[in-house]
Enzyme design. Structure first.
Site, PDB file in Angstrom:
ATOM      1  N   GLY A 148       0.806  -1.205   0.000  1.00  0.00           N
ATOM      2  CA  GLY A 148       0.000   0.000   0.000  1.00  0.00           C
ATOM      3  C   GLY A 148       0.839   1.254   0.000  1.00  0.00           C
ATOM      4  N   ASP A 149       2.171   1.091   0.059  1.00  0.00           N
ATOM      5  CA  ASP A 149       3.050   2.263   0.024  1.00  0.00           C
ATOM      6  C   ASP A 149       4.274   1.879  -0.806  1.00  0.00           C
ATOM      7  OD1 ASP A 149       4.281   4.746   0.620  1.00  0.00           O
ATOM      8  OD2 ASP A 149       3.200   4.854   2.500  1.00  0.00           O
ATOM      9  N   ASP A 150       5.349   2.657  -0.738  1.00  0.00           N
ATOM     10  CA  ASP A 150       6.497   2.393  -1.605  1.00  0.00           C
ATOM     11  C   ASP A 150       7.030   0.966  -1.406  1.00  0.00           C
ATOM     12  OD1 ASP A 150       6.390   5.122  -2.411  1.00  0.00           O
ATOM     13  OD2 ASP A 150       7.510   5.684  -0.610  1.00  0.00           O
TER      14      ASP A 150
END
Ligand SMILES: *[C@@H]1O[C@H](CO)[C@@H](O)[C@H](O)[C@H]1NC(C)=O
Ligand SMILES: *[C@@H]1O[C@H](CO)[C@@H](O)[C@H](O)[C@H]1NC(C)=O
Ligand SMILES: *[C@@H]1O[C@H](CO)[C@@H](O)[C@H](O)[C@H]1NC(C)=O
Ligand SMILES: *[C@@H]1O[C@H](CO)[C@@H](O)[C@H](O)[C@H]1NC(C)=O
Ligand SMILES: *[C@@H]1O[C@H](CO)[C@@H](O)[C@H](O)[C@H]1NC(C)=O
Ligand SMILES: *[C@@H]1O[C@H](CO)[C@@H](O)[C@H](O)[C@H]1NC(C)=O
Ligand SMILES: *[C@@H]1O[C@H](CO)[C@@H](O)[C@H](O)[C@H]1NC(C)=O
Ligand SMILES: *[C@@H]1O[C@H](CO)[C@@H](O)[C@H](O)[C@H]1NC(C)=O
Length: 481
Positions: free
Chosen positions: A267-269
């Site tokens: 959900g992020d980098d």
């Protein structure tokens, strides 16, 4: 999938060699003899070994310390007792703790030096959702506060401070952070402390994380900070694409980092390289440098395959990324910074990247204005210099490039060569939107902005020819416990 374990390869090689010899000989006696030899060879090498930076002399099972793998009983004390016991072997060939098949619920625990945590293929370590199982730990000096809340933070599920020679590995066993509990509290703003990370090392060196699956971390997954000689190999990281701050691997104020053959959905980098936040990071002054990332596959619709920043106040230098695949990902290798950060991002080299269904192929942001508090110095301008991208194909892209430097502090030395970008059905009208940057392009379609003029004759942007020392380190084959 790109995840490669050396185990089956070794086995196949031996098998094929003997098959060829057998076909030539065809004598029943020889055949029997060779089969005998083959089986004894395989029991020593082949499927009976795993690759690691160190092997250990002493091995014990979590069960020896009262562990119960029923998914309900807390094993926090069993893990802590086991590691305390195995720490006694640090000076005598090291200790290895085996987590057998089963589901092992636990709160946070700390590792020790000259130690291996080995997960059986059917073992799952389950993170407890009982907050009393998570001690509060000191904030990181280069951040000055917790990221979720100004106060302190929870210790990570598995962590280590001041350690050397530590391995977390296994036959693709699983560490499950059961993060939904924490994501929910974070979204409802009910947290007084910053969420735990899944694995964190501080002030440590010679750390390897390999051949395991990590799922649903409460926040970041793997966070080495103030550390060096970090190896990450054959790791699968999985979190829902809408889970908050579930960065995959975040090398932070650390040097000599090697990440390879890993697959990340988050959900992020997928990877975020960092080095501290504004005035705290500037004061601490420890860069992340000499990082090699190879054969990474990333899926992250709202974030980058590899982010540099946004916390980069101690500096980021000499990052090499090669053979990267990004699918359904917001951007490729992205720079995030802002006035107030100080520090630098220098000598970044990207070579060989395949992107499919991307919002941005290239993205640099000079206005990533998240600050720890009001005490930052707006005159502390970051230096962004020497950013090289080459040999990239991208398809189904909305926006080729959004490259925003900082007014009065341009990002310089940008080089982009041999890049073919195919656009989506509804692309942005202005494909290359550039402000406050300087550099060149060569053999790039669609044609870049005026601030990145085409170099004639054509050039290849640089990529270092000499390997980093950590890329040459050979792993040992250790017997499977
Ligand atoms: C570890 O456990 C063994 C028994 O399994 C015991 O003999 C030894 O003293 C313990 N060592 C430590 C450091 O606790
Ligand atoms: C792990 O080590 C840190 C740093 O020394 C400490 O603050 C924390 O309480 C320890 N956690 C456990 C579970 O012992
Ligand atoms: C996991 O358990 C299943 C069922 O018992 C077994 O078939 C499989 O070989 C095990 N896998 C590993 C990696 O141990
Ligand atoms: C780590 O080492 C530093 C410096 O030697 C020391 O001040 C600190 O107490 C140590 N922390 C832990 C948790 O071992
Ligand atoms: C490890 O397990 C994960 C999750 O089940 C799977 O996606 C991955 O392909 C496995 N990796 C290897 C090398 O078997
Ligand atoms: C945590 O913060 C809430 C308000 O967000 C407050 O009501 C509660 O007392 C705090 N809990 C602790 C343990 O400080
Ligand atoms: C192309 O990208 C769009 C989003 O811009 C997406 O909806 C679509 O499914 C993608 N097409 C393919 C073939 O992957
Ligand atoms: C180009 O980027 C600038 C700076 O971020 C922005 O203000 C402008 O709206 C962008 N233009 C287009 C056409 O997207």
């Amino acid at each position: 999938m790109v995840v490669v374990s050396p185990i089956p390869i070794a086995k196949e090689k031996i098998k094929n060699k003997f098959r060829r010899i057998l076909m030539i000989m065809r004598l029943p006696v020889l055949l029997a003899l060779l089969l005998l030899l083959l089986s004894s060879l395989l029991s020593v090498r082949g499927g009976e070994s795993y690759a690691a930076i160190s092997c250990r002399k002493h091995t014990k099972s979590l069960v020896d310390f009262g562990g119960v793998g029923d998914g309900k009983t807390s094993n926090t004390e069993a893990f802590r007792r086991a590691i305390a016991n195995l720490s006694g072997y640090a000076a005598d060939g090291g200790g290895q703790l085996v987590v057998p098949a089963g589901k092992w619920l636990t709160g946070s625990f700390n590792l020790t030096s000259h130690f291996t945590l080995y997960l059986d293929g059917n073992a799952t370590i389950l993170a407890s959702q009982d907050e009393s199982e998570w001690p509060q730990v000191a904030i990181l000096p280069s951040y000055g506060r917790g990221r979720d809340a100004p106060g302190g933070r929870f210790g990570s599920l598995i962590s280590g401070t001041n350690l050397t020679d530590v391995v977390i590995t296994g036959n693709n066993g699983t560490i499950d952070g059961q993060g939904a509990y924490w994501w929910d509290k974070f979204k409802k703003e009910e947290l007084n402390l910053t969420r735990p990370y899944l694995i964190e090392f501080l002030y440590s060196d010679q750390v390897q994380i390999a051949y395991i699956t990590l799922v649903d971390s409460p926040s970041w997954f793997v966070h080495p900070i103030y550390s060096s000689d970090i190896f990450v190999q054959g790791v699968t990281i999985l979190a829902p694409i809408d889970s908050p701050n579930t960065d995959g691997i975040n090398p932070d104020s650390s040097s000599n980092v090697r990440i390879e053959d890993s697959y990340i959905v988050s959900g992020d980098d997928c990877i975020a390289i960092k080095s501290g936040w504004d005035q705290y990071g500037i004061k601490f002054g420890k860069p992340t440098e000499h990082v090699s990332i190879r054969r990474l596959t990333c899926i992250s619709p709202d974030s980058a395959a590899i982010a540099l920043g946004s916390e980069m106040s101690g500096g980021i230098q000499d990052v090499r990324a090669e053979t990267i695949v990004a699918i359904n990902t917001q951007s490729g290798v992205r720079i995030k910074t802002a006035p107030g950060r100080g520090g630098y991002v220098k000598d970044i080299f990207v070579k060989g990247m395949i992107m499919k269904t991307m919002k941005y192929a290239f993205w640099m942001t000079g206005s990533y204005n998240s600050h720890p508090d009001t005490g930052y110095d707006p005159k502390a301008l970051p230096v962004i210099q020497g950013i090289n991208y080459r040999d990239i194909v991208a398809e189904n892209v909305t926006y080729s490039a959004k490259l925003d430097g900082i007014k009065g502090d341009p990002f310089t030395g940008i080089c982009i060569s041999n890049v073919q970008i195919e656009l989506t059905e509804n692309p942005k009208k202005l494909q290359w939107n550039c402000t406050d940057i300087e550099g060149v392009t060569s053999n790039v379609t669609p044609v870049a902005c005026d601030l990145l003029p085409k170099k004639e004759p054509a050039i290849d942007c640089p990529f270092p020819t000499e390997k980093l020392p950590i890329e040459d380190v050979e792993l040992k084959m250790c017997p499977v416990p």
